[in-house]
Write an enzyme that holds these catalytic residues in place. Structure first.
Site, PDB file in Angstrom:
ATOM      1  N   ASN A 248       0.929  -1.087  -0.001  1.00  0.00           N
ATOM      2  CA  ASN A 248      -0.013   0.005  -0.042  1.00  0.00           C
ATOM      3  C   ASN A 248       0.863   1.384   0.118  1.00  0.00           C
ATOM      4  O   ASN A 248       1.443   1.362   0.870  1.00  0.00           O
ATOM      5  CB  ASN A 248      -0.882  -0.083   1.243  1.00  0.00           C
TER       6      ASN A 248
ATOM      7  N   LYS B 262      -0.041   4.092  -0.234  1.00  0.00           N
ATOM      8  CA  LYS B 262      -0.735   5.509   0.247  1.00  0.00           C
ATOM      9  C   LYS B 262      -0.581   6.579  -0.606  1.00  0.00           C
ATOM     10  O   LYS B 262      -0.551   6.450  -1.879  1.00  0.00           O
ATOM     11  CB  LYS B 262      -0.270   5.634   1.667  1.00  0.00           C
TER      12      LYS B 262
ATOM     13  N   HIS C 251      -9.469   1.242   5.458  1.00  0.00           N
ATOM     14  CA  HIS C 251      -8.330   1.417   5.840  1.00  0.00           C
ATOM     15  C   HIS C 251      -8.259   2.477   7.294  1.00  0.00           C
ATOM     16  O   HIS C 251      -9.156   3.306   7.025  1.00  0.00           O
ATOM     17  CB  HIS C 251      -7.203   1.945   4.923  1.00  0.00           C
TER      18      HIS C 251
ATOM     19  N   GLU D 190      -6.648   4.873   8.217  1.00  0.00           N
ATOM     20  CA  GLU D 190      -6.585   6.158   8.079  1.00  0.00           C
ATOM     21  C   GLU D 190      -7.808   6.865   7.128  1.00  0.00           C
ATOM     22  O   GLU D 190      -8.091   8.046   7.324  1.00  0.00           O
ATOM     23  CB  GLU D 190      -5.259   6.351   6.923  1.00  0.00           C
TER      24      GLU D 190
ATOM     25  N   GLU E 151      -5.320  -4.788  11.061  1.00  0.00           N
ATOM     26  CA  GLU E 151      -4.220  -3.816  11.120  1.00  0.00           C
ATOM     27  C   GLU E 151      -4.355  -3.031  12.422  1.00  0.00           C
ATOM     28  O   GLU E 151      -5.387  -1.849  12.449  1.00  0.00           O
ATOM     29  CB  GLU E 151      -4.418  -2.890  10.057  1.00  0.00           C
TER      30      GLU E 151
ATOM     31  N   GLY F 169       2.505   2.243  10.717  1.00  0.00           N
ATOM     32  CA  GLY F 169       3.531   3.552  10.370  1.00  0.00           C
ATOM     33  C   GLY F 169       3.976   3.941  11.885  1.00  0.00           C
ATOM     34  O   GLY F 169       4.730   5.037  11.868  1.00  0.00           O
TER      35      GLY F 169
ATOM     36  N   SER G 138       3.849  -1.860  10.354  1.00  0.00           N
ATOM     37  CA  SER G 138       4.966  -1.727  10.614  1.00  0.00           C
ATOM     38  C   SER G 138       5.812  -3.095  10.295  1.00  0.00           C
ATOM     39  O   SER G 138       6.669  -3.426  10.854  1.00  0.00           O
ATOM     40  CB  SER G 138       5.289  -1.414  12.029  1.00  0.00           C
TER      41      SER G 138
END
Ligand code: PEP
Length: 251
Positions: free
Chosen positions: A9, A11, A95, A97, A167, A173, A213
């Site tokens: 991904n 992003k 996701h 985010e 996730e 991240g 991560s």
């Protein structure tokens, strides 16, 4: 046997030129990979250019989001039909985010999943708890609610086509990774929910990726867990050498 699936991904990273360079390298390294499934998720602006490079390889193309309508007055949105047209096979939905910064809800993710499936796109459905929720002992409750709401109303034929990505938000991240044990515990819990609702036969073959991560240094231990079927990789997928090492975790 579940075939592991690895997603990169990217992003909101990489211009068209950078995407082309990266995916050329990726194709050289992983273009004929068979042991696992590999998909790359560039930004929308790079989809077509990336597709042109990987179309004669085994690397699949995916998008990072979509809207559920086919077309119309929805400024700024991209439809599942457009993703298919651009060569996508996969789409990441829900996701964290998108949930955090763009107000995505489980109900919206549910509509998107149904729209994606109706066109034959494979949704990669993301679920995961925040640090606050984990520390409050609510991780399972939160993930269970996300899974049930996102997948509400799907039938057996639809459910078996999905990929789930667990996730934990606190691991995305941040450099903090769930221990293989923590990840396995949640993957097994998610599989249990799926089996309870749709039956053991189908759900034992569904793939659940871990994301958060993931790096070449930690993938091996994660992949030893019985319910971890690959990884959704953010940061480390931007560096092609790292992503290749993750995909080739057995070598
Ligand atoms: C992700 O964005 O899905 C992700 C897992 O990111 P990272 O690998 O950077 O934690």
């Amino acid at each position: 046997m579940r075939k592991p699936v690895f997603g990169g991904n990217w992003k909101m990273n990489k211009m068209v030129k950078e995407s082309i360079e990266a995916v050329k390298q990726l194709k050289e390294e992983l273009g004929d990979v068979e042991r696992v499934e590999v998909a790359i998720f560039p930004p929308f602006t790079s989809l077509w250019a990336v597709k042109k490079i990987i179309e004669d390889s085994r690397i699949g193309l995916g998008a990072q989001n979509m809207y559920w309508e086919e077309k119309g007055a929805y400024t700024g949105e991209v439809s599942p039909h457009m993703l298919l047209d651009a060569g996508c096979k996969y789409v990441i939905l829900g996701h964290s985010e998108r949930r955090q910064y763009f107000g995505e809800t489980d109900a919206g993710v549910n509509r998107k999943i149904k729209a994606a499936l109706s066109l034959g796109l494979t949704p990669v459905v993301c679920v995961g708890e925040s640090l606050k929720e984990r520390e409050a002992g609510r991780a399972e409750e939160v993930v269970e609610s996300q899974v049930k709401k996102c997948l509400e109303g799907l039938d057996l034929q639809q459910i078996k086509k999905l990929i789930i990505a667990y996730e934990p938000v606190w691991a995305i991240g941040t450099g903090k990774i769930a221990t293989p044990h923590q990840a396995q515990e949640m993957h097994s819990f998610i599989r249990g929910i799926l089996e309870e609702l749709w039956g053991k036969k189908i759900c034992s073959s569904m793939r659940i990726q871990y994301g958060g991560s993931v790096k070449p240094e930690n993938i091996k231990e994660l992949m030893k867990q019985p319910d971890i079927d690959g990884a959704l990789v953010g940061g480390a997928s931007l560096i092609i050498n790292s992503f290749v090492k993750i995909v080739k975790y057995e070598e």
